[in-house]
Design a protein around this motif. Structure first.
Motif, PDB file in Angstrom:
ATOM      1  N   HIS A 161      39.000  -4.582  26.274  1.00 49.75           N
ATOM      2  CA  HIS A 161      39.719  -5.550  25.282  1.00 49.75           C
ATOM      3  C   HIS A 161      40.530  -4.649  24.279  1.00 49.75           C
ATOM      4  O   HIS A 161      40.767  -4.849  23.020  1.00 49.75           O
ATOM      5  N   TRP A 162      41.004  -3.412  24.786  1.00 45.22           N
ATOM      6  CA  TRP A 162      41.636  -2.578  23.802  1.00 45.22           C
ATOM      7  C   TRP A 162      42.900  -2.943  23.358  1.00 45.22           C
ATOM      8  O   TRP A 162      43.267  -2.924  22.266  1.00 45.22           O
ATOM      9  N   GLY A 163      44.017  -3.354  24.032  1.00 48.53           N
ATOM     10  CA  GLY A 163      45.232  -4.135  23.640  1.00 48.53           C
ATOM     11  C   GLY A 163      46.107  -4.378  24.554  1.00 48.53           C
ATOM     12  O   GLY A 163      45.781  -4.709  25.715  1.00 48.53           O
TER      13      GLY A 163
ATOM     14  N   VAL B 276      41.799  -6.647  28.703  1.00 50.90           N
ATOM     15  CA  VAL B 276      40.994  -6.997  29.949  1.00 50.90           C
ATOM     16  C   VAL B 276      39.727  -5.962  29.668  1.00 50.90           C
ATOM     17  O   VAL B 276      39.816  -4.910  29.283  1.00 50.90           O
ATOM     18  N   ASP B 277      38.645  -6.507  29.881  1.00 53.23           N
ATOM     19  CA  ASP B 277      37.574  -5.467  30.062  1.00 53.23           C
ATOM     20  C   ASP B 277      37.562  -4.908  31.516  1.00 53.23           C
ATOM     21  O   ASP B 277      37.170  -5.649  32.418  1.00 53.23           O
ATOM     22  N   GLN B 278      38.306  -3.801  31.421  1.00 56.76           N
ATOM     23  CA  GLN B 278      38.762  -3.110  32.845  1.00 56.76           C
ATOM     24  C   GLN B 278      37.359  -2.652  33.847  1.00 56.76           C
ATOM     25  O   GLN B 278      37.467  -3.179  34.867  1.00 56.76           O
ATOM     26  N   ALA B 279      36.321  -2.340  33.208  1.00 58.14           N
ATOM     27  CA  ALA B 279      34.990  -1.941  33.854  1.00 58.14           C
ATOM     28  C   ALA B 279      34.517  -3.292  34.618  1.00 58.14           C
ATOM     29  O   ALA B 279      34.222  -3.253  35.716  1.00 58.14           O
ATOM     30  N   ARG B 280      34.558  -4.207  33.766  1.00 58.18           N
ATOM     31  CA  ARG B 280      33.766  -5.578  34.344  1.00 58.18           C
ATOM     32  C   ARG B 280      34.544  -6.080  35.224  1.00 58.18           C
ATOM     33  O   ARG B 280      34.200  -6.468  36.495  1.00 58.18           O
ATOM     34  N   TRP B 281      35.972  -6.184  35.180  1.00 60.60           N
ATOM     35  CA  TRP B 281      36.705  -6.746  36.024  1.00 60.60           C
ATOM     36  C   TRP B 281      36.579  -5.968  37.376  1.00 60.60           C
ATOM     37  O   TRP B 281      36.598  -6.536  38.460  1.00 60.60           O
ATOM     38  N   LEU B 282      36.806  -4.454  37.341  1.00 61.44           N
ATOM     39  CA  LEU B 282      36.692  -3.743  38.706  1.00 61.44           C
ATOM     40  C   LEU B 282      35.323  -3.922  39.249  1.00 61.44           C
ATOM     41  O   LEU B 282      35.237  -4.006  40.545  1.00 61.44           O
ATOM     42  N   GLY B 283      34.374  -4.067  38.354  1.00 66.42           N
ATOM     43  CA  GLY B 283      33.078  -4.323  39.062  1.00 66.42           C
ATOM     44  C   GLY B 283      33.000  -5.817  39.861  1.00 66.42           C
ATOM     45  O   GLY B 283      32.394  -5.804  40.838  1.00 66.42           O
ATOM     46  N   ALA B 284      33.489  -6.828  39.072  1.00 61.24           N
ATOM     47  CA  ALA B 284      33.662  -7.925  39.773  1.00 61.24           C
ATOM     48  C   ALA B 284      34.399  -8.172  41.059  1.00 61.24           C
ATOM     49  O   ALA B 284      33.948  -8.541  42.237  1.00 61.24           O
ATOM     50  N   GLU B 285      35.330  -7.537  40.903  1.00 55.41           N
ATOM     51  CA  GLU B 285      36.358  -7.484  42.106  1.00 55.41           C
ATOM     52  C   GLU B 285      35.939  -6.776  43.276  1.00 55.41           C
ATOM     53  O   GLU B 285      36.133  -6.942  44.425  1.00 55.41           O
ATOM     54  N   LEU B 286      35.135  -5.594  42.964  1.00 49.82           N
ATOM     55  CA  LEU B 286      34.669  -4.501  44.006  1.00 49.82           C
ATOM     56  C   LEU B 286      33.218  -5.089  44.453  1.00 49.82           C
ATOM     57  O   LEU B 286      32.574  -4.469  45.393  1.00 49.82           O
ATOM     58  N   ASP B 287      32.734  -5.880  43.964  1.00 47.69           N
ATOM     59  CA  ASP B 287      31.190  -6.048  43.964  1.00 47.69           C
ATOM     60  C   ASP B 287      30.478  -5.015  43.705  1.00 47.69           C
ATOM     61  O   ASP B 287      29.686  -4.558  44.504  1.00 47.69           O
ATOM     62  N   MET B 288      30.608  -4.424  42.677  1.00 50.96           N
ATOM     63  CA  MET B 288      29.885  -2.975  42.125  1.00 50.96           C
ATOM     64  C   MET B 288      29.217  -3.028  40.858  1.00 50.96           C
ATOM     65  O   MET B 288      29.516  -4.033  40.104  1.00 50.96           O
TER      66      MET B 288
ATOM     67  N   ASP C 107      37.666  -2.449  15.321  1.00 50.99           N
ATOM     68  CA  ASP C 107      37.525  -3.736  15.103  1.00 50.99           C
ATOM     69  C   ASP C 107      38.544  -4.421  15.909  1.00 50.99           C
ATOM     70  O   ASP C 107      39.606  -4.058  16.287  1.00 50.99           O
ATOM     71  N   PRO C 108      38.392  -5.925  16.378  1.00 56.59           N
ATOM     72  CA  PRO C 108      39.316  -6.643  17.130  1.00 56.59           C
ATOM     73  C   PRO C 108      40.621  -6.746  16.303  1.00 56.59           C
ATOM     74  O   PRO C 108      40.605  -6.615  15.004  1.00 56.59           O
ATOM     75  N   ALA C 109      41.624  -6.971  16.974  1.00 58.15           N
ATOM     76  CA  ALA C 109      43.112  -7.215  16.303  1.00 58.15           C
ATOM     77  C   ALA C 109      42.869  -8.537  15.554  1.00 58.15           C
ATOM     78  O   ALA C 109      43.469  -8.658  14.454  1.00 58.15           O
ATOM     79  N   GLU C 110      42.195  -9.645  16.040  1.00 57.53           N
ATOM     80  CA  GLU C 110      41.908 -10.953  15.146  1.00 57.53           C
ATOM     81  C   GLU C 110      40.228 -11.268  15.298  1.00 57.53           C
ATOM     82  O   GLU C 110      39.582 -10.830  16.007  1.00 57.53           O
ATOM     83  N   ALA C 111      39.960 -11.589  14.175  1.00 54.20           N
ATOM     84  CA  ALA C 111      38.626 -12.030  13.881  1.00 54.20           C
ATOM     85  C   ALA C 111      38.082 -12.979  15.096  1.00 54.20           C
ATOM     86  O   ALA C 111      38.803 -13.824  15.410  1.00 54.20           O
TER      87      ALA C 111
ATOM     88  N   GLN D 249      37.561 -12.043  18.034  1.00 59.43           N
ATOM     89  CA  GLN D 249      37.660 -11.737  19.104  1.00 59.43           C
ATOM     90  C   GLN D 249      36.696 -10.281  19.607  1.00 59.43           C
ATOM     91  O   GLN D 249      36.045  -9.818  18.638  1.00 59.43           O
ATOM     92  N   PRO D 250      36.525  -9.820  20.929  1.00 61.64           N
ATOM     93  CA  PRO D 250      35.585  -8.830  21.187  1.00 61.64           C
ATOM     94  C   PRO D 250      36.219  -7.461  20.616  1.00 61.64           C
ATOM     95  O   PRO D 250      37.398  -7.355  20.173  1.00 61.64           O
ATOM     96  N   ARG D 251      35.466  -6.434  20.371  1.00 61.25           N
ATOM     97  CA  ARG D 251      35.789  -5.495  19.893  1.00 61.25           C
ATOM     98  C   ARG D 251      36.581  -4.640  20.799  1.00 61.25           C
ATOM     99  O   ARG D 251      36.507  -4.698  22.077  1.00 61.25           O
ATOM    100  N   ARG D 252      37.396  -3.678  20.096  1.00 56.06           N
ATOM    101  CA  ARG D 252      38.380  -2.981  21.144  1.00 56.06           C
ATOM    102  C   ARG D 252      37.673  -1.772  21.440  1.00 56.06           C
ATOM    103  O   ARG D 252      37.195  -1.028  20.483  1.00 56.06           O
ATOM    104  N   GLN D 253      37.576  -1.280  22.616  1.00 55.29           N
ATOM    105  CA  GLN D 253      36.629  -0.151  22.937  1.00 55.29           C
ATOM    106  C   GLN D 253      37.591   0.498  24.196  1.00 55.29           C
ATOM    107  O   GLN D 253      38.212  -0.007  25.006  1.00 55.29           O
ATOM    108  N   TYR D 254      37.198   1.851  24.314  1.00 56.81           N
ATOM    109  CA  TYR D 254      37.859   2.706  25.077  1.00 56.81           C
ATOM    110  C   TYR D 254      36.849   3.794  25.601  1.00 56.81           C
ATOM    111  O   TYR D 254      36.236   4.466  24.742  1.00 56.81           O
TER     112      TYR D 254
END
Length: 266
Positions: free
Chosen positions: A61-63, A69-81, A92-96, A98-103
């Motif tokens: 949810h970075w930017g 996108v939550d890239q780790a979760r997306w890849l896990g779901a796409e690859l069944d891992m 903090d999120p860009a808008e109240a 929303q999920p926190r922005r993480q990297y």
């Protein structure tokens, strides 16, 4: 966050498991042209049989650069891992609302992740916060301690401090262990030699050539590594390869290993 504690089964016989471990700096899903293409990352992981892979430069949810996108979760779901994620930057999120922005870093595994934690690494010169993501992966009953990290790119002082902190964690670990990551240092440098205190660089034993990984289009340096515990009944590297791809600005490294250990209890 779950504290890491490996399952144990005293007295059970040592068993061996063959698998492929890897490291991949995914550059938030963008290639050298900075065009976002996360499915390309997934194709590389799937196409090269990576069973457990440590990822660096992962957005959650970075930017806009990664479409939040939550890239780790997306890849896990796409690859069944299975997925573990370590947030080294947490804003903090860009808008109240929303999920926190993480990297940070992530670990994807075809085998169950029994526990995970992210250990912050020191930054004595005030560089970017880095971390050591640890997961206990149960490889057909045998627990493997797997680590993904990304050391500071522009300061040897910080990399040395971070290597010392990693060694302090590894000193307390028992059983098969693998450390992967973008270490931002070439072979033979003090920080790489320091990390060899507890683990061994798998490339000299299992790879051919120089193992260059960066930049992806025409690699001229080796800064991406797979280290393993090469003691008896631990992790033995059988074959190592750099994967020729421009899915990211780094080329991934995959190593076929034999993991030997005592089956744990789930």
């Amino acid at each position: 966050m779950v504290a890491v504690s490996a399952p144990s089964a005293q007295g059970s016989p040592v068993q061996s498991r063959d698998l492929t471990v890897a490291t991949f700096n995914i550059h938030h899903g963008a290639g050298p042209d900075d065009e976002l293409d996360l499915p390309h990352i997934a194709e590389v992981i799937a196409g090269h049989g990576m069973d457990v892979v440590g990822l660096q430069e992962v957005d959650r949810h970075w930017g806009e650069r990664s479409e939040f996108v939550d890239q780790a979760r997306w890849l896990g779901a796409e690859l069944d891992m299975h997925v573990a994620f370590g947030a080294n930057l947490d804003e903090d999120p860009a808008e109240a609302g929303q999920p926190r922005r993480q990297y940070g870093t992530a670990i994807l595994s075809r085998y169950p992740i029994e526990a995970s934690r992210n250990v912050p690494l020191p930054r004595p010169e005030g560089g970017e916060q880095r971390g050591l993501l640890e997961a206990v992966v149960l490889v057909r009953g045998v627990p493997l301690h797997f680590y993904s990290t990304h050391l500071q790119h522009d300061s040897r002082v910080e990399r040395l401090a971070q290597a010392d902190a990693i060694n302090a964690v590894l000193a307390d670990v028992e059983g098969p262990t693998v450390l992967v990551g973008d270490l931002n240092a070439e072979p033979g440098t003090p920080e790489i030699e320091r990390l060899a205190t507890h683990l061994a660089d798998t490339w000299p034993a299992a790879g051919q050539g120089q193992g260059l990984t960066y930049p992806a289009e025409a690699p001229r340096t080796r800064i991406d590594y797979v280290f393993a515990d090469d003691s008896v009944s631990a992790v033995s590297p059988d074959a190592a390869r750099v994967i020729d791809t421009t899915a990211s600005d780094h080329r991934p490294v995959a190593v076929d290993v034999t993991v030997s250990g005592r089956p744990g209890l789930r």
